[in-house]
Design a protein around this motif. Sequence first.
Motif, mmCIF file in Angstrom:
data_model
loop_
_atom_site.group_PDB
_atom_site.id
_atom_site.type_symbol
_atom_site.label_atom_id
_atom_site.label_comp_id
_atom_site.label_asym_id
_atom_site.label_seq_id
_atom_site.Cartn_x
_atom_site.Cartn_y
_atom_site.Cartn_z
ATOM 1 N N LEU A 195 19.423 -57.793 -19.353
ATOM 2 C CA LEU A 195 18.312 -57.127 -18.695
ATOM 3 C C LEU A 195 16.978 -57.746 -19.071
ATOM 4 C CD1 LEU A 195 17.601 -54.809 -16.815
ATOM 5 C CD2 LEU A 195 17.535 -53.291 -18.767
ATOM 6 N N ARG A 196 16.880 -58.237 -20.309
ATOM 7 C CA ARG A 196 15.616 -58.813 -20.758
ATOM 8 C C ARG A 196 15.256 -60.054 -19.922
ATOM 9 N NH1 ARG A 196 12.779 -58.085 -25.364
ATOM 10 N NH2 ARG A 196 14.503 -56.856 -26.240
ATOM 11 N N PRO A 242 30.428 -43.788 -19.103
ATOM 12 C CA PRO A 242 30.487 -42.935 -20.272
ATOM 13 C C PRO A 242 29.109 -42.838 -20.929
ATOM 14 C CG PRO A 242 32.246 -44.605 -20.285
ATOM 15 C CD PRO A 242 31.356 -44.911 -19.171
ATOM 16 N N ALA A 243 28.938 -41.813 -21.796
ATOM 17 C CA ALA A 243 27.640 -41.560 -22.410
ATOM 18 C C ALA A 243 27.209 -42.688 -23.319
ATOM 19 C CB ALA A 243 27.725 -40.233 -23.222
ATOM 20 N N GLU A 244 28.178 -43.284 -24.080
ATOM 21 C CA GLU A 244 27.777 -44.364 -24.998
ATOM 22 C C GLU A 244 27.328 -45.598 -24.225
ATOM 23 O OE1 GLU A 244 30.711 -42.922 -24.906
ATOM 24 O OE2 GLU A 244 32.317 -44.380 -24.567
ATOM 25 N N VAL A 245 27.974 -45.799 -23.085
ATOM 26 C CA VAL A 245 27.537 -46.944 -22.258
ATOM 27 C C VAL A 245 26.168 -46.673 -21.661
ATOM 28 C CG1 VAL A 245 28.075 -48.356 -20.233
ATOM 29 C CG2 VAL A 245 29.907 -47.641 -21.740
ATOM 30 N N ALA A 292 18.958 -47.915 -23.869
ATOM 31 C CA ALA A 292 18.277 -48.615 -24.950
ATOM 32 C C ALA A 292 17.822 -49.992 -24.534
ATOM 33 C CB ALA A 292 19.247 -48.719 -26.152
ATOM 34 N N ALA A 293 18.683 -50.664 -23.823
ATOM 35 C CA ALA A 293 18.310 -52.024 -23.359
ATOM 36 C C ALA A 293 17.140 -51.968 -22.403
ATOM 37 C CB ALA A 293 19.511 -52.674 -22.670
ATOM 38 N N LEU A 294 17.103 -50.934 -21.511
ATOM 39 C CA LEU A 294 15.990 -50.825 -20.555
ATOM 40 C C LEU A 294 14.690 -50.524 -21.250
ATOM 41 C CD1 LEU A 294 15.108 -50.771 -17.567
ATOM 42 C CD2 LEU A 294 15.569 -48.306 -17.586
ATOM 43 N N LYS A 295 14.844 -49.636 -22.228
ATOM 44 C CA LYS A 295 13.653 -49.263 -22.963
ATOM 45 C C LYS A 295 13.102 -50.458 -23.728
ATOM 46 C CE LYS A 295 12.039 -45.763 -26.203
ATOM 47 N NZ LYS A 295 12.439 -44.632 -27.037
ATOM 48 N N PHE A 315 9.517 -47.084 -18.430
ATOM 49 C CA PHE A 315 10.300 -46.721 -17.263
ATOM 50 C C PHE A 315 11.345 -45.684 -17.656
ATOM 51 C CE2 PHE A 315 8.520 -50.627 -15.779
ATOM 52 C CZ PHE A 315 8.395 -50.448 -14.405
ATOM 53 N N ALA A 316 11.431 -44.611 -16.853
ATOM 54 C CA ALA A 316 12.458 -43.594 -17.062
ATOM 55 C C ALA A 316 13.713 -44.007 -16.323
ATOM 56 C CB ALA A 316 11.970 -42.254 -16.532
ATOM 57 N N LEU A 317 14.851 -43.837 -16.962
ATOM 58 C CA LEU A 317 16.119 -44.294 -16.375
ATOM 59 C C LEU A 317 16.935 -43.117 -15.920
ATOM 60 C CD1 LEU A 317 18.074 -46.599 -15.737
ATOM 61 C CD2 LEU A 317 18.969 -46.386 -18.066
#
Lengths: 235, 254
Positions: B157-158, B183-186, B192-195, B201-203
């Motif tokens: 994503l970066r 799943p929640a962990e994914v 986390a990666a987006l943040k 940005f809200a995901l």
Amino acid sequence: MELTPDENVIFTLGGIAINATIVNTWIIMALLVGVSALITRNLRPDVPPSRWRTALEVAVGGIVDQIAEITGKSDARVLYFAGTLFLFIFTANLATVVPGFDTPTASLSTTAALALTVLVAVPIFGIGSRGIGGYLRTYIEPSLIMLPFNIIGEVSRGISLAIRLYGNIMSGAVIAAILLGVAPFFFPVLMDMLGLLTGVIQAYIFAILATVYISSATATEPKAPDGTKPEKDRT
Amino acid sequence: MSVDWITVGAQIVNFLVLIWLLKRFLYRPILDGIDAREAEISARMGEAAAIRESAEETEARYKAEIAALRASRGEMLDAARRDAEAERDALLSDARTRLAEEQAERESHRTEETRRFAADLHRRGAGALLALTRKALDDLADETLEQRIALHAASRLRGVAEALRDGAGEAREAVALTRDALPAEVQAEVRAALKDALPGFALRFDTDPALPPGLSLRLGGAQAGWTVDSYLDGLDAALDDLARQPARQVTHAA
């Protein structure tokens, strides 16, 4: 019987009797001149010769050759004179076969006239060729003693010419006339044929003798290579 | 027998006249005619002699020319033979050149046709392969594959963050679309990666059963996808590039 046509007077012109000799001479002259003019009237180099023209050329050529053979050269004046002599006498002699035609050569006057023309022509040709001195000198050649003999010879050959022609033609005509009276069916024809032969021969002889006389008068003496006259054979 | 002297004189005159007349009408025309004909014959003979001489000269000239021609005939034949051979060689060389050119052109056409045929064959093969792969992946993909793709997208994503931010405009919400719910962990990994890559940005996660397996991230007007289709599109693009390369390169590549 007339022995000469001189005695047959045809007409009189200005007091002069025109006899058969003269008239018949005119006829023969007209015949000769007429035929000659008729044949030679259209004579051009680009026109092929007719048989008549060829015959005339042969006749004239024969006369020229005979004269050249006798005189050793070709002289037109001799041709005119001797050729006319031959043609006239030849034609006149052939005319003896024409009944009632008195040929002029049976007249002593005609033959004498022809002989006189030869007698006059010879000195004229001689003087023309040698000059008058050269010609007269021939009478004293080979020596002065021969002068009278040469003169007599000159005259006598003229007389002999005249008498020979006259005698032959006249005698032939007279003999034919006599035989016509004696044996009219056969002998006259033979005599006429013999007369034709004799007439042709006489014409030839007369012309040849005239040419010989003229040739002897006009002959120039050959010169030696050094220019002197050769020694003559005086024997 | 007597002589009529008048007749003698007349006959002399007649004879002289006859000489003149015959000279005028017989001797001169005949002699002139003979002379003219002899002159004409002489002229014609001279002309004939000249013509004969000219003919002999012409004959001699032609004979000389014929002899010269015969003498030079061998040389002329040799020269003609040489010329013919040179002409033949030139024609053969020209024909060979044209044949070589035509062969080269035909070879070029054949090579091009081969390349086109090979490219077409590759394209068709690739298309079939892609279709088959796509169908196989669609049929065989499960949650685990989609989760692996989502984790892979989080790691990548970066690299596309700058482009997404520029394309997002004023929007501050990102939507992650999957075929099945992650799943929640994914989801936490992705968030986390987006943040980390795009702070602020809200995901929000969402599902769409019509989507191919994978993850698509939308930020306003910008979108980035890590789906089976995007992989296959990349494979398709790589096969097209390979097919457009020359045959030799294709061969080497093969």
